[in-house]
Design an enzyme around this catalytic site. Structure first.
Site, PDB file in Angstrom:
ATOM      1  N   CYS A 274       0.849  -1.183   0.000  1.00  8.32           N
ATOM      2  CA  CYS A 274       0.000   0.000   0.000  1.00  8.32           C
ATOM      3  C   CYS A 274       0.894   1.245   0.000  1.00  8.32           C
ATOM      4  O   CYS A 274       1.820   1.351   0.798  1.00  8.32           O
ATOM      5  CB  CYS A 274      -0.955   0.086   1.185  1.00  8.32           C
ATOM      6  SG  CYS A 274      -2.163  -1.234   1.207  1.00  8.32           S
TER       7      CYS A 274
ATOM      8  N   ARG B 284       3.858  -0.287  -4.818  1.00  5.60           N
ATOM      9  CA  ARG B 284       3.519  -0.836  -3.501  1.00  5.60           C
ATOM     10  C   ARG B 284       2.173  -1.558  -3.495  1.00  5.60           C
ATOM     11  O   ARG B 284       1.795  -2.160  -2.486  1.00  5.60           O
ATOM     12  CB  ARG B 284       3.472   0.290  -2.474  1.00  5.60           C
ATOM     13  CG  ARG B 284       4.831   0.816  -2.127  1.00  5.60           C
ATOM     14  CD  ARG B 284       4.722   1.943  -1.135  1.00  5.60           C
ATOM     15  NE  ARG B 284       5.974   2.096  -0.443  1.00  5.60           N
ATOM     16  CZ  ARG B 284       6.259   1.537   0.720  1.00  5.60           C
ATOM     17  NH1 ARG B 284       5.370   0.797   1.336  1.00  5.60           N
ATOM     18  NH2 ARG B 284       7.422   1.716   1.283  1.00  5.60           N
TER      19      ARG B 284
ATOM     20  N   TRP C 200      -2.792  -2.657  -1.816  1.00  6.96           N
ATOM     21  CA  TRP C 200      -2.524  -4.081  -1.994  1.00  6.96           C
ATOM     22  C   TRP C 200      -3.479  -4.768  -1.026  1.00  6.96           C
ATOM     23  O   TRP C 200      -3.363  -4.632   0.179  1.00  6.96           O
ATOM     24  CB  TRP C 200      -1.072  -4.411  -1.668  1.00  6.96           C
ATOM     25  CG  TRP C 200      -0.707  -5.822  -1.979  1.00  6.96           C
ATOM     26  CD1 TRP C 200      -0.357  -6.329  -3.197  1.00  6.96           C
ATOM     27  CD2 TRP C 200      -0.657  -6.922  -1.063  1.00  6.96           C
ATOM     28  NE1 TRP C 200      -0.096  -7.675  -3.083  1.00  6.96           N
ATOM     29  CE2 TRP C 200      -0.276  -8.064  -1.795  1.00  6.96           C
ATOM     30  CE3 TRP C 200      -0.911  -7.057   0.305  1.00  6.96           C
ATOM     31  CZ2 TRP C 200      -0.123  -9.326  -1.209  1.00  6.96           C
ATOM     32  CZ3 TRP C 200      -0.760  -8.308   0.895  1.00  6.96           C
ATOM     33  CH2 TRP C 200      -0.376  -9.421   0.138  1.00  6.96           C
TER      34      TRP C 200
ATOM     35  N   ASN D 237      -2.027   1.683   5.786  1.00  7.76           N
ATOM     36  CA  ASN D 237      -1.169   0.599   5.297  1.00  7.76           C
ATOM     37  C   ASN D 237      -0.900  -0.304   6.488  1.00  7.76           C
ATOM     38  O   ASN D 237      -0.484   0.184   7.538  1.00  7.76           O
ATOM     39  CB  ASN D 237       0.144   1.182   4.760  1.00  7.76           C
ATOM     40  CG  ASN D 237       1.162   0.103   4.436  1.00  7.76           C
ATOM     41  OD1 ASN D 237       0.798  -1.047   4.213  1.00  7.76           O
ATOM     42  ND2 ASN D 237       2.426   0.476   4.414  1.00  7.76           N
ATOM     43  N   GLY D 238      -1.161  -1.605   6.334  1.00  7.11           N
ATOM     44  CA  GLY D 238      -0.929  -2.541   7.433  1.00  7.11           C
ATOM     45  C   GLY D 238      -2.156  -3.391   7.683  1.00  7.11           C
ATOM     46  O   GLY D 238      -3.021  -3.519   6.805  1.00  7.11           O
TER      47      GLY D 238
ATOM     48  N   GLU E 215      17.323 -17.690  -8.390  1.00  5.69           N
ATOM     49  CA  GLU E 215      16.906 -16.323  -8.733  1.00  5.69           C
ATOM     50  C   GLU E 215      16.325 -16.280 -10.154  1.00  5.69           C
ATOM     51  O   GLU E 215      15.323 -15.602 -10.401  1.00  5.69           O
ATOM     52  CB  GLU E 215      18.099 -15.362  -8.587  1.00  5.69           C
ATOM     53  CG  GLU E 215      17.911 -13.949  -9.098  1.00  5.69           C
ATOM     54  CD  GLU E 215      16.802 -13.150  -8.401  1.00  5.69           C
ATOM     55  OE1 GLU E 215      16.173 -13.656  -7.465  1.00  5.69           O
ATOM     56  OE2 GLU E 215      16.558 -12.020  -8.855  1.00  5.69           O
TER      57      GLU E 215
ATOM     58  N   LYS F 145      12.538 -14.944 -10.908  1.00  4.60           N
ATOM     59  CA  LYS F 145      12.228 -13.851 -11.835  1.00  4.60           C
ATOM     60  C   LYS F 145      11.153 -14.308 -12.830  1.00  4.60           C
ATOM     61  O   LYS F 145      10.210 -13.583 -13.122  1.00  4.60           O
ATOM     62  CB  LYS F 145      13.464 -13.405 -12.636  1.00  4.60           C
ATOM     63  CG  LYS F 145      14.485 -12.599 -11.903  1.00  4.60           C
ATOM     64  CD  LYS F 145      14.082 -11.169 -11.591  1.00  4.60           C
ATOM     65  CE  LYS F 145      13.430 -11.055 -10.251  1.00  4.60           C
ATOM     66  NZ  LYS F 145      14.218 -10.889  -9.089  1.00  4.60           N
TER      67      LYS F 145
ATOM     68  N   GLU G 111       7.614 -14.811 -11.160  1.00  6.77           N
ATOM     69  CA  GLU G 111       6.875 -13.649 -10.689  1.00  6.77           C
ATOM     70  C   GLU G 111       6.354 -12.765 -11.809  1.00  6.77           C
ATOM     71  O   GLU G 111       5.337 -12.109 -11.622  1.00  6.77           O
ATOM     72  CB  GLU G 111       7.666 -12.838  -9.657  1.00  6.77           C
ATOM     73  CG  GLU G 111       8.931 -12.177 -10.141  1.00  6.77           C
ATOM     74  CD  GLU G 111       9.609 -11.390  -9.009  1.00  6.77           C
ATOM     75  OE1 GLU G 111      10.837 -11.303  -9.025  1.00  6.77           O
ATOM     76  OE2 GLU G 111       8.922 -10.857  -8.132  1.00  6.77           O
TER      77      GLU G 111
ATOM     78  N   HIS H  35      18.794 -36.953  -7.822  1.00 11.08           N
ATOM     79  CA  HIS H  35      18.134 -37.415  -6.597  1.00 11.08           C
ATOM     80  C   HIS H  35      16.626 -37.209  -6.661  1.00 11.08           C
ATOM     81  O   HIS H  35      15.951 -37.240  -5.640  1.00 11.08           O
ATOM     82  CB  HIS H  35      18.725 -36.696  -5.380  1.00 11.08           C
ATOM     83  CG  HIS H  35      20.183 -36.970  -5.203  1.00 11.08           C
ATOM     84  ND1 HIS H  35      20.677 -38.178  -4.757  1.00 11.08           N
ATOM     85  CD2 HIS H  35      21.275 -36.206  -5.485  1.00 11.08           C
ATOM     86  CE1 HIS H  35      21.995 -38.142  -4.737  1.00 11.08           C
ATOM     87  NE2 HIS H  35      22.382 -36.955  -5.192  1.00 11.08           N
TER      88      HIS H  35
ATOM     89  N   LYS I  90       5.837  -4.320  -4.349  1.00 11.27           N
ATOM     90  CA  LYS I  90       7.192  -4.158  -3.846  1.00 11.27           C
ATOM     91  C   LYS I  90       7.064  -3.714  -2.398  1.00 11.27           C
ATOM     92  O   LYS I  90       6.074  -3.099  -2.029  1.00 11.27           O
ATOM     93  CB  LYS I  90       7.880  -3.063  -4.675  1.00 11.27           C
ATOM     94  CG  LYS I  90       9.362  -3.245  -4.723  1.00 11.27           C
ATOM     95  CD  LYS I  90       9.969  -2.468  -5.822  1.00 11.27           C
ATOM     96  CE  LYS I  90      11.450  -2.662  -5.822  1.00 11.27           C
ATOM     97  NZ  LYS I  90      11.863  -3.986  -6.278  1.00 11.27           N
TER      98      LYS I  90
HETATM   99  C1  F6R Z   1      11.642 -10.447  -6.234  1.00 13.30           C
HETATM  100  C2  F6R Z   1      11.648  -9.482  -5.165  1.00 13.30           C
HETATM  101  C3  F6R Z   1      11.348  -9.951  -3.790  1.00 13.30           C
HETATM  102  C4  F6R Z   1      12.149  -9.146  -2.756  1.00 13.30           C
HETATM  103  C5  F6R Z   1      11.685  -9.507  -1.340  1.00 13.30           C
HETATM  104  C6  F6R Z   1      12.468  -8.744  -0.289  1.00 13.30           C
HETATM  105  O1  F6R Z   1      11.982  -9.882  -7.454  1.00 13.30           O
HETATM  106  O2  F6R Z   1      11.855  -8.316  -5.370  1.00 13.30           O
HETATM  107  O3  F6R Z   1      11.560 -11.318  -3.641  1.00 13.30           O
HETATM  108  O4  F6R Z   1      13.504  -9.409  -2.929  1.00 13.30           O
HETATM  109  O5  F6R Z   1      10.327  -9.235  -1.191  1.00 13.30           O
HETATM  110  O6  F6R Z   1      12.315  -7.369  -0.459  1.00 13.30           O
HETATM  111  P1  F6R Z   1      13.326  -6.356   0.214  1.00 13.30           P
HETATM  112  O7  F6R Z   1      14.650  -6.553  -0.432  1.00 13.30           O
HETATM  113  O8  F6R Z   1      12.762  -5.002  -0.038  1.00 13.30           O
HETATM  114  O9  F6R Z   1      13.359  -6.719   1.675  1.00 13.30           O
END
Ligand code: F6R
Length: 614
Positions: free
Chosen positions: A2, A27, A76, A102-103, A483, A487, A490, A506, A609
């Site tokens: 949010c 966000r 969000w 937010n929360g 990773e 990517k 997501e 395995h 994010k």
């Molecule tokens: C994936 C991604 C997330 C963040 C995770 C931690 O592309 O961005 O997996 O890495 O949510 O976020 P931060 O680094 O902000 O604590």
């Protein structure tokens, strides 16, 4: 999660709120809304489910009344689906108080019961707070006093902003385990869940601490505790260039941020390499004596940041000869971890606000550990909670899928490993010099890796109907495989998994079928001949079972050619630095496949994010 923005100033309120929301949309993008309090003494609200563009259209069709005070929110969803009714701001029963949040309010059901006959229009926990605040304002006739009464009744996590029709020219705000910053302007002041909310209007900011209230008017900022006792506050200057948070002609933030990786790496290294070796002045608070006495390091992080931690672990163990564990933040505090005063806990977080990581840091501190935060966001909560902070200088990362912050996190951990190795005497000066020389040439090599884009674009086009992709790596290549899979998951929503190459036989090798695409991260035959030949054997094993193999190799390595359908070539680097190059074609692949499927690169479904709920 949010995005929150607040403003008191002049009549550009609507534009400030919309600009702030545009910068905060990463966000959350389930709905957006704004409330403006007018001089005539009313609160006007416009809100819409879906992305911000829908709110902007609504505001064209049905303009909001002008005013000098306003709040805005991008959501969000937690309580209640992404509908118009559940969008913020929420109003008190009489419509004279508007509130955004937010929360999560954990005791919202009890509060709702307490409010008895009150009628609610949404399913959210937030509306209960708006209604409660409205009834307190009626009783007490004063927004600030009513706000203080309400915040002390709430359980859970929150940043709250509220404005009242009876007190135009004022926004009240509070935080409890959710982020809040104030922007100080000239005849105008701002509130935001992060500095992106107002960075284009002012470079002066104040980070608000937990359990504090901030009240802004056009000319004044006041900070108090929840009891109303005035508190001093410290300003900081925002280092980010506002233009850095714009797309700047790129089709997506993710494309721009992948391309910015050479600078992200260079900026994170800058000033930390001297003729004497690596220096990290931020660690002086901890002192060399503490660093020399560390018995264990625990790295805590989530998602991409945790994979950066896994890579950093190889470097720290290699150079500083200290055992390093890496643990997901949300698992750490639920298993009674063994932490002592000789344990160093390193948290990694791009945003510095991830709730899971913040709670784990607090937990580690309570148990006596010293904490270092590796963070990309100035004055965020986690670095402020930690004993020391090593800032990465990747610049603002807007794309939900993290790219440049990941590289910067790995580099910061490597710098730390080199520093620690020298302080503890476990790394000789020749080895340190060699590693430093590698770091210095890294930005150039990262540029070359970024240039693999064209090869990857073709590959992604051919693979647009792919339903599953696997990634294999060994040693430092294993976290890169994880990773690469994250990517892809997501932003393209297709099944992807990363495996340690040796683990395949395995169990997971059963997944290999005719045409199954597998990216393989191949270690250098020059520096890691044994691992190289093992990985080449792994390639043969999967190829024999019909896999379509895409090998990522260093230039000049021809060993995989006979068994690969595609080969991506990268510049030469020592093993510790290979991941910083190998991950880049995987980032491009996720982006290009996402585009080929016609999906939104920067705003993948269900994600946001900065994950500020547990
Ligand atoms: C994936 C991604 C997330 C963040 C995770 C931690 O592309 O961005 O997996 O890495 O949510 O976020 P931060 O680094 O902000 O604590």
């Amino acid at each position: 999660m949010c995005g929150i923005v607040g403003y008191v100033g002049d009549t550009k309120t609507k534009d400030v709120l919309l600009a702030g929301l545009a910068r905060l949309e990463y966000r959350g993008y389930d709905s957006a809304g704004i409330a403006v309090t007018t001089a005539a003494g009313e609160v006007d609200v416009r809100k819409r489910s879906g992305k911000l563009a829908r709110l902007a259209q609504l505001l064209e069709d049905d303009p909001i009344h002008p005013g000098t005070t306003g709040i805005g929110h991008t959501r969000w969803a937690t309580h209640g689906g992404p509908t118009d009714e559940n969008a913020h701001p929420h109003l008190s029963e009489d419509g004279r108080v508007a509130l955004i949040h937010n929360g999560i309010i954990e005791n919202f059901a009890q509060l709702r019961e307490q409010l008895g006959e009150a009628s609610f229009k949404s399913e959210t926990d937030t509306e209960v707070v708006a209604v409660l605040l409205g009834s307190e304002v009626k009783k007490q006739g004063d927004l600030e006093a009513a706000f203080r009464t309400v915040v002390t009744q709430l359980e859970g996590t929150f940043t709250l902003l509220a404005t009242s029709a009876d007190e135009p020219g004022k926004v009240v705000s509070a935080r409890h385990h959710s982020p809040l910053v104030v922007g100080i302007g000239d005849g105008e002041n701002f509130l935001g869940s992060d500095i992106a909310a107002f960075v284009e209007y002012t470079r002066r900011a104040v980070a608000i601490d937990d359990d504090n209230i901030a009240v802004i008017t056009a000319d004044e900022v006041r900070v108090t505790d929840f009891a109303g006792n005035p508190l001093p506050f410290e300003e900081f200057e925002i280092a980010w260039d506002p233009a850095a948070a714009d797309k700047g002609g790129w089709p997506s933030f993710m494309a721009k941020e992948i391309s910015e990786q050479p600078e992200a790496v260079a900026n994170t290294i800058r000033g930390r390499i001297t003729p004497e070796g690596v220096v990290i002045p931020e660690l002086s608070e901890l002192g060399d004596e503490f660093l020399q006495g560390i018995e264990r390091i625990v790295v805590i992080a989530c998602g991409t940041a945790a994979y950066a931690g896994m890579i950093g672990r190889y470097a720290i163990e290699e150079w500083a000869r200290i055992p390093v564990e890496i643990e997901l933040s949300h698992e750490f505090r639920y298993r009674n971890p063994i932490v002592s005063e000789q344990t160093l806990v390193i948290s990694i977080s791009q945003s510095g606000e991830t709730m899971d990581t913040m709670m784990a840091v607090k937990y580690a501190k309570e148990r006596g550990a010293k904490t270092i935060s590796v963070c990309n966001t100035q004055s965020a909560t986690i670095p402020r909670e930690s004993d020391a902070a090593i800032y990465t200088h990747a610049g603002p990362e807007v794309s939900v899928a993290s790219t440049k912050a990941f590289l910067a996190q790995v580099v910061a951990l490597q710098l730390f490993g080199l520093h620690l190795g020298r302080v503890r005497g476990s790394l000789d000066s020749e080895a340190a010099k060699r590693a430093i020389a590698q770091l210095e040439t890294l930005p150039e090599k990262v540029s070359e890796a970024v240039a693999t884009h064209d090869d990857i674009t073709q590959l992604a086009k051919w693979m647009s109907d792919t339903r599953s992709v696997l990634f294999l790596g060994r040693h430092v290549g294993f976290p890169v495989a994880l990773e690469g899979a994250l990517k892809l998951k997501e932003i393209t929503y297709i099944h992807a998994e990363g495996f340690a190459a040796g683990e395949l036989k395995h169990g997971p090798i059963a997944l290999i079928d005719h045409g199954q695409p597998v990216f393989v991260l191949v270690p250098s035959p020059r520096t890691s001949p044994v691992m190289h030949s093992k990985v080449v054997s792994n390639i043969q094993e999967i190829r024999a079972r019909g896999a379509r193999v895409i090998s990522i190799v260093e230039k000049g390595d021809t060993a995989t050619l006979p068994y690969s359908d595609d080969v991506i070539r990268l510049p030469l680097a020592d093993p510790m630095f290979e991941p910083l190059l190998q991950v880049i074609p995987l980032q491009w692949f996720a982006l290009e496949l996402c585009q080929a499927k016609g999906l939104d690169v920067d705003q993948p479904r269900n994600l946001a994010k900065s994950v500020t709920v547990e």
